[in-house]
Scaffold this active site. Structure first.
Site: not given
Length: 176
Positions: A5, A167
């Site tokens: 993330t 990501t």
């Protein structure tokens, strides 16, 4: 470091924005979900929060943080300090693996389970595996463009997604 993330928050003038990607990675090598929402509005839409780390842990902390906001009538500074203190001292909570970025129109903080509550000097915060890339991009954009806080957050996350394998480009941006 938490993989899978990236969260970036930018405070500029009267505006604050937080952006998060949508990738959830399982066992460091498999994408389980690409459309997760890791940023939220709390306290009647007056507080932004983004989280990195274990999903269940982050949700638990988000709920705890919302309780603190309610108890403190939305006082962000007091709420983050109380959350960090409880997070560090509680036998169950201190095992949770997550980081949070929280913001309102006046403050921006990074909160960790080891008790850190940091308000960045430059009004930019980034966490997660792509955090260093997003932070560098946001700083450059803030210094060299007239983009809004939301535009800077989105572009910084797009840049991080082009570098960090944990990501993705499924970006959610929230703004106050």
């Amino acid at each position: 470091m938490f993989h899978a993330t990236t969260i970036v928050a930018v405070k500029k003038g009267e505006s604050v924005a937080i952006a998060g990607d949508g990738q959830v990675t399982f066992s460091q090598n498999m994408i389980m979900k690409s459309t997760a929402k890791k940023v939220r509005k709390l306290y009647n839409g007056k507080v932004l929060v983004g989280f990195a780390g274990s999903v269940a842990d982050a949700i638990t902390l988000c709920e705890k943080f919302e309780e603190k906001l309610e108890q403190n009538s939305g006082n962000l500074q007091k709420s983050v300090v109380e959350l960090a203190k409880e997070w560090r001292q509680d036998k169950v909570l201190r095992r949770l693996e997550a980081l949070m970025v929280v913001a309102d129109k006046d403050h921006l903080f990074v909160v960790s389970g080891s008790g850190e509550v940091v308000e960045p000097d430059d009004n930019i915060a980034a966490i997660g595996s792509g955090g260093p890339y997003a932070l560098a991009a946001a700083r450059a954009l803030l210094q060299s463009t007239d983009l809004s806080a939301a535009e800077i957050a989105r572009k910084a996350l797009e840049i991080a997604a082009s570098i960090c394998v944990y990501t993705n480009n499924n970006i959610t941006v929230l703004e106050l």
